[in-house]
Design a protein around this motif. Structure first.
Motif, PDB file in Angstrom:
ATOM      1  N   ALA A 156      49.470  34.095  49.582  1.00 44.67           N
ATOM      2  CA  ALA A 156      48.108  33.562  49.728  1.00 44.67           C
ATOM      3  C   ALA A 156      47.304  33.773  48.446  1.00 44.67           C
ATOM      4  O   ALA A 156      46.582  32.871  48.010  1.00 44.67           O
ATOM      5  N   ARG A 157      47.444  34.948  47.849  1.00 46.20           N
ATOM      6  CA  ARG A 157      46.697  35.225  46.617  1.00 46.20           C
ATOM      7  C   ARG A 157      47.182  34.326  45.480  1.00 46.20           C
ATOM      8  O   ARG A 157      46.381  33.780  44.711  1.00 46.20           O
ATOM      9  N   ASN A 180      48.544  31.378  45.739  1.00 44.00           N
ATOM     10  CA  ASN A 180      48.056  30.025  46.024  1.00 44.00           C
ATOM     11  C   ASN A 180      46.553  29.908  45.790  1.00 44.00           C
ATOM     12  O   ASN A 180      46.069  28.873  45.320  1.00 44.00           O
ATOM     13  N   GLU A 181      45.817  30.960  46.123  1.00 50.62           N
ATOM     14  CA  GLU A 181      44.370  30.974  45.894  1.00 50.62           C
ATOM     15  C   GLU A 181      44.046  30.779  44.417  1.00 50.62           C
ATOM     16  O   GLU A 181      43.093  30.083  44.054  1.00 50.62           O
ATOM     17  N   LEU A 182      44.862  31.390  43.565  1.00 47.05           N
ATOM     18  CA  LEU A 182      44.660  31.265  42.123  1.00 47.05           C
ATOM     19  C   LEU A 182      45.278  29.981  41.559  1.00 47.05           C
ATOM     20  O   LEU A 182      45.050  29.652  40.389  1.00 47.05           O
ATOM     21  N   THR A 204      44.141  41.058  40.994  1.00 50.14           N
ATOM     22  CA  THR A 204      43.598  41.793  42.130  1.00 50.14           C
ATOM     23  C   THR A 204      44.091  43.234  42.042  1.00 50.14           C
ATOM     24  O   THR A 204      44.576  43.665  40.999  1.00 50.14           O
ATOM     25  N   THR A 225      44.561  43.032  52.910  1.00 44.30           N
ATOM     26  CA  THR A 225      44.801  41.702  53.474  1.00 44.30           C
ATOM     27  C   THR A 225      45.975  41.741  54.439  1.00 44.30           C
ATOM     28  O   THR A 225      45.914  41.183  55.542  1.00 44.30           O
TER      29      THR A 225
END
Length: 82
Positions: free
Chosen positions: A19-20, A22-24, A67, A75
């Motif tokens: 998720a992280r 993909n977020e970036l 992060t 998370t």
């Protein structure tokens, strides 16, 4: 309520890592380039919850994902509670 098993914890962290990334908007290659100690197959196995991660590698991967290890683990922990 019983604690989550190892596979569930591993999957929760895998989901947090993916998720992280993909977020970036980062492809796997970019994450690998940002870490000195991670191959593409290792990252794939981590994101697919097929392997465990060392503390040192978690720190390196967290830095590559801009992060902290604690944020990734928080998370993962939150997803186990829901």
């Amino acid at each position: 309520m019983s604690p989550p098993d190892t596979a569930a914890r591993r999957q929760a962290l895998a989901n947090a890592l993916l998720a992280r990334r993909n977020e970036l908007g980062l492809p796997q290659r970019e994450v690998i380039d940002r870490t000195a100690d991670l191959s593409r197959s290792q990252l794939q196995r981590l994101e697919q919850a097929q392997t465990t991660i060392t503390v040192e590698r978690l720190w390196s991967l967290a830095a590559a994902l801009e992060t902290t290890p604690s944020a990734l683990l928080a998370t993962a922990e939150d997803s186990l509670r829901s």
